[in-house]
Structure formats: structure tokens, C-alpha cells
Design a protein around this motif. Structure first.
Motif, PDB file in Angstrom:
ATOM      1  N   SER A  18     -96.073 -25.510  19.275  1.00  0.00           N
ATOM      2  CA  SER A  18     -94.698 -26.044  19.284  1.00  0.00           C
ATOM      3  C   SER A  18     -94.534 -27.131  20.338  1.00  0.00           C
ATOM      4  O   SER A  18     -93.800 -28.097  20.132  1.00  0.00           O
ATOM      5  CB  SER A  18     -93.689 -24.912  19.541  1.00  0.00           C
ATOM      6  OG  SER A  18     -93.719 -24.483  20.892  1.00  0.00           O
ATOM      7  N   GLN A  21     -95.223 -30.793  19.258  1.00  0.00           N
ATOM      8  CA  GLN A  21     -94.421 -31.386  18.194  1.00  0.00           C
ATOM      9  C   GLN A  21     -93.454 -32.439  18.724  1.00  0.00           C
ATOM     10  O   GLN A  21     -92.721 -32.199  19.686  1.00  0.00           O
ATOM     11  CB  GLN A  21     -93.628 -30.304  17.456  1.00  0.00           C
ATOM     12  CG  GLN A  21     -94.475 -29.206  16.860  1.00  0.00           C
ATOM     13  CD  GLN A  21     -95.502 -29.735  15.881  1.00  0.00           C
ATOM     14  OE1 GLN A  21     -95.168 -30.463  14.950  1.00  0.00           O
ATOM     15  NE2 GLN A  21     -96.761 -29.367  16.098  1.00  0.00           N
ATOM     16  N   ARG A  26     -88.684 -29.131  14.376  1.00  0.00           N
ATOM     17  CA  ARG A  26     -89.944 -28.411  14.180  1.00  0.00           C
ATOM     18  C   ARG A  26     -90.363 -27.700  15.459  1.00  0.00           C
ATOM     19  O   ARG A  26     -90.865 -26.580  15.425  1.00  0.00           O
ATOM     20  CB  ARG A  26     -91.030 -29.382  13.717  1.00  0.00           C
ATOM     21  CG  ARG A  26     -92.337 -28.720  13.352  1.00  0.00           C
ATOM     22  CD  ARG A  26     -93.297 -29.704  12.745  1.00  0.00           C
ATOM     23  NE  ARG A  26     -92.798 -30.255  11.490  1.00  0.00           N
ATOM     24  CZ  ARG A  26     -93.455 -31.164  10.777  1.00  0.00           C
ATOM     25  NH1 ARG A  26     -94.624 -31.620  11.199  1.00  0.00           N
ATOM     26  NH2 ARG A  26     -92.937 -31.617   9.639  1.00  0.00           N
ATOM     27  N   ASP A 154     -86.534 -34.858  10.998  1.00  0.00           N
ATOM     28  CA  ASP A 154     -86.058 -33.749  10.162  1.00  0.00           C
ATOM     29  C   ASP A 154     -84.567 -33.853   9.869  1.00  0.00           C
ATOM     30  O   ASP A 154     -84.012 -32.996   9.165  1.00  0.00           O
ATOM     31  CB  ASP A 154     -86.346 -32.412  10.846  1.00  0.00           C
ATOM     32  CG  ASP A 154     -87.836 -32.143  10.971  1.00  0.00           C
ATOM     33  OD1 ASP A 154     -88.547 -32.326   9.963  1.00  0.00           O
ATOM     34  OD2 ASP A 154     -88.290 -31.770  12.070  1.00  0.00           O
TER      35      ASP A 154
END
Length: 210
Positions: A18, A21, A26, A154
Motif C-alpha cells: 500500500s 501506491q 488504492r 481513481d
């Protein structure tokens, strides 16, 4: 138990992944899943300091996920600024992300003739995207670029540009067109912001200025 050790390592791995990212959503999702697994693992084996720490991280992730989803369509959070074609901030955004833009908009070139209309989308003091439109004649505006920085990939901040058709009508556009090529995800986005698929690509009518 071996399976329990595997679960613990999976949680740790997800937390590590994580942190690599660039996309904020995300990052939060992976971090949340990893933190929940790590919380359960540490609670089972009785390592309470780490169980509490990861539990708190999971709560923080949930808070930010809820907030990000609540704000993703909020015009009070994102702002659209129309800028001149030679605007230094726009040029900085385009040149700083030139390689990324080339991946998604290979036909776009910063050196092309000056656009008829250009907009940058900001979230607070952070640049998150840009929309560039060029006149194609007969009241048609060709959307040459609708770009979002990786951090907000996103989300769909470009929607805030299309919400106010008056900004396009003011430039004499009666219709906007977009190249119909691209993944299904891009097509879904175009539908959300008012474009429709035609035999000549994606098009969106522009309401006359009030």
C-alpha cells in the motif's frame, strides 16, 4: 500454526504494498485490508501493542475512505479554473506529467496550436487534472486532453469541467467530441459526464449560454 503465520505475513505484505501506491484511493484500500489482517493476527497471538496500533490504522483508513467517497462529486472540494492557453501553471502540469499523458493520450502534444479553451482542476492548492479543448470548426470543440494526475486517477475530477456547459458555449461551441478509442473504463466515464457514443465517436451537446 503455519496458516496463521501465512495470514500474518499477508497482512504485513499488503501494508508494505500500500505504501508504494501513488493512487490515494488504492493506497487506503490496501492499507485498510492489511491493517485489519494484521490486527486480527496480532490479537490472536497476543501481541496487543501491535494489535491496537493496526486497529487504529484501520479506523483511520475507514475515515479517509468515507471522506474521499463523500467528496468525490463535491463541487465545494474541487474547483475548476479556466486558464489562458499559455498559462504557466497549465504548461507546468503538462510538461511534468508528459510521459504519463503520452500513455493515455498519445496523440496529444503540448506543442500543438494553442487550445481554444483550457481548464485546470484543483483540490485545495493541489493540481489534480486538466481539460484542453480545440476548435474543430462549425461550433464543434474537440476534447484533446482530459487528464487526471496519478494520485487522483481513481476519481473523476474532469466531471466538474463539464458540469457548467456555459463555459463551452462562451467559446462558441455547440457540441463537444472525443476520440472513441480507449478502454471500457474511459467509456463509462464519458457516459457519466454527458457524452454519448455515435458512429463518429463520443459527442456531447452544449447548451446555449444563458
Amino acid at each position: 500454526m503455519v496458516w496463521l503465520e501465512i495470514v500474518g505475513w499477508v497482512g504485513s505484505l499488503l501494508v508494505i504494498v500500500s505504501l508504494t501506491q501513488a493512487r490515494v484511493l488504492r493506497f487506503r484500500v490496501l492499507n485498510l485490508v492489511g491493517a485489519v489482517i494484521a490486527t486480527a493476527y496480532n490479537a490472536i497471538v497476543g501481541i496487543w501493542p501491535f494489535a491496537v496500533m493496526n486497529g487504529v490504522i484501520a479506523v483511520i483508513d475507514v475515515y479517509w475512505l468515507v471522506r474521499l467517497h463523500r467528496e468525490r462529486h463535491d463541487a465545494d472540494v474541487y474547483a475548476v479554473l479556466e486558464v489562458p492557453a499559455d498559462d504557466a501553471v497549465l504548461r507546468h502540469l503538462l510538461t511534468s506529467h508528459a510521459s504519463d499523458i503520452a500513455r493515455f493520450h498519445p496523440s496529444f502534444a503540448v506543442a500543438d496550436p494553442a487550445p481554444s479553451a483550457a481548464f485546470v482542476v484543483v483540490r485545495g492548492d493541489e493540481l489534480v487534472g486538466a481539460v484542453v479543448v480545440r476548435a474543430a470548426g462549425d461550433g464543434v470543440g474537440r476534447v484533446d486532453l482530459d487528464y487526471v494526475t496519478p494520485r487522483y486517477r481513481d476519481f473523476t475530477p474532469g466531471e466538474f469541467v463539464y458540469r457548467d456547459s456555459g463555459v463551452f458555449a462562451a467559446h462558441g461551441f455547440r457540441r463537444l467530441v472525443v476520440d472513441g478509442r480507449g478502454p471500457a473504463e474511459a467509456h463509462a466515464y464519458l457516459e457519466r459526464v454527458g457524452f454519448r457514443s455515435t458512429t463518429d465517436g463520443w459527442q456531447r451537446e452544449v447548451a446555449a449560454a444563458a
